[in-house]
Design an enzyme around this catalytic site. Structure first.
Site, PDB file in Angstrom:
ATOM      1  N   GLU A  17       6.244  -9.941  17.534  1.00 33.94           N
ATOM      2  CA  GLU A  17       6.045  -8.750  18.380  1.00 33.94           C
ATOM      3  C   GLU A  17       5.721  -9.129  19.822  1.00 33.94           C
ATOM      4  O   GLU A  17       4.876  -8.530  20.481  1.00 33.94           O
ATOM      5  CB  GLU A  17       4.975  -7.842  17.770  1.00 33.94           C
ATOM      6  CG  GLU A  17       5.355  -7.373  16.374  1.00 33.94           C
ATOM      7  CD  GLU A  17       4.371  -6.399  15.750  1.00 33.94           C
ATOM      8  OE1 GLU A  17       3.453  -5.941  16.455  1.00 33.94           O
ATOM      9  OE2 GLU A  17       4.528  -6.087  14.553  1.00 33.94           O
ATOM     10  N   GLU A  38       7.798  -6.360   8.487  1.00 33.48           N
ATOM     11  CA  GLU A  38       6.588  -5.622   8.140  1.00 33.48           C
ATOM     12  C   GLU A  38       6.957  -4.162   7.987  1.00 33.48           C
ATOM     13  O   GLU A  38       7.473  -3.539   8.922  1.00 33.48           O
ATOM     14  CB  GLU A  38       5.506  -5.781   9.219  1.00 33.48           C
ATOM     15  CG  GLU A  38       4.993  -7.197   9.366  1.00 33.48           C
ATOM     16  CD  GLU A  38       3.873  -7.305  10.394  1.00 33.48           C
ATOM     17  OE1 GLU A  38       3.111  -6.318  10.543  1.00 33.48           O
ATOM     18  OE2 GLU A  38       3.771  -8.361  11.047  1.00 33.48           O
TER      19      GLU A  38
END
Length: 323
Positions: free
Chosen positions: A160, A264
């Protein structure tokens, strides 16, 4: 260098919890229309919200510190989170044995910080030390342990990275600095554990393209996709489906031609909100031809969400900690 041998873990299940970190949404609290909550629409009777794994669908994996998927046969990947400092790397052997006994791959997210929040550097300090080579020894120790594992391993480093919210101290760096750091770490991994697959894993936000390290440094692309009913109401003025939540990130990375994972996945809300997520997360869809696997984040979030929504509980069965 901080010590690498501090044993927090004692069982195979807990070994998979080397650090719990999920992705937060990327939208500001002030950018929303907002709709009033509807208690009837948010009614909850589902007690186990695990995704349906379709026999002819895409593969399924889980980050599963509580062992809720331990006996489930159709789980392809066991995920774990590993800080590269203040951790006992021997616990990876327990995770390896756990995965091997179940015929699963290991997806290891290496996070370039310490387990202990008191030891975490500022973003600038971390960047300078990584680029200077101060943490090469940490990555080399991780890679040397990975080379000894028997399960097939995928490494996901510094995920991220395009998220500028401040959640991760390695995220929001100047793109070239991140790419330089990423390549440095992956070169060490390849030197010590050749054959290990590499996952480059942006959150899925606009601007992620600036952080792409090049085809030679990416075997797989991983995205983060979370759905929280009340957040959707406040931030988007509607309830998003899994497909809607995935689309932006998928479209941004599809052009690289790499296999794409949802590294995720999590969702929480009433029955009407969750049921489409449950039923479609592993369904093959023509809009996502490169999607290969989704990995469920089976734990409570460690960070509070915007709009005072607290820490969502993504766990597939209700956890006492959420009460």
């Amino acid at each position: 260098m901080k010590k690498l041998t501090k044993n927090h873990l004692s069982t195979a299940a807990i070994a998979l919890v080397l650090l719990c970190v999920a992705g937060l949404p990327g939208r500001s609290e002030v950018q929303y229309a907002g709709i009033a909550p509807n208690p009837a629409a948010s009614a909850r009777t589902i007690i186990d919200k695990r995704p349906v794994v379709h026999a002819d669908g895409i593969k399924f994996g889980a980050y599963d510190p509580h062992g809720d998927f331990g006996a489930q046969a159709n789980v392809s990947t066991e995920a774990l989170f590993l800080p590269w400092e203040d951790v006992d790397l021997e616990t990876l052997r327990l995770a390896d044995a756990y995965a091997l006994a179940r015929g699963r791959n290991l997806l290891i997210t290496v996070e370039p910080w310490s387990w202990d929040v008191d030891w975490r550097l500022t973003s600038g300090e971390l960047r300078a030390k990584v680029l200077r080579g101060d943490y090469d020894v940490n990555m080399r120790a991780v890679a040397q342990m990975i080379s000894q594992l028997k399960s097939p391993v995928i490494v996901r480093w510094g995920q991220e990275m395009e998220d500028k919210s401040g959640r991760f101290s390695w995220a929001g760096w100047n793109p070239q600095d991140y790419i330089t750091a990423y390549k440095r770490m992956m070169d060490i991994l390849r030197e010590e554990a050749p054959g290990t697959e590499i996952m480059w894993s942006p959150k899925g936000l606009t601007g992620l393209q600036d952080y792409y390290p090049g085809d030679d440094y990416v075997d797989l692309v991983g995205l983060s996709v979370f759905g929280l009913e009340r957040y959707d109401e406040l931030a988007y003025n509607k309830h998003r489906t899994f497909s809607e939540a995935l689309k932006q990130g998928y479209d941004l990375v599809a052009g690289y031609g790499k296999p794409i994972w949802v590294a995720e996945l999590g969702y929480e809300g009433g029955d009407a909100y969750m049921r489409p997520w449950i039923e479609t997360a592993t369904l093959k869809q023509s809009a996502f031809p490169n999607l290969r696997e989704v990995v469920y984040f089976n734990d409570r979030d460690v960070h509070a969400w915007p709009f005072n929504l607290g820490r969502p509980d993504w766990r597939v069965v209700e956890s006492p900690a959420a009460n």
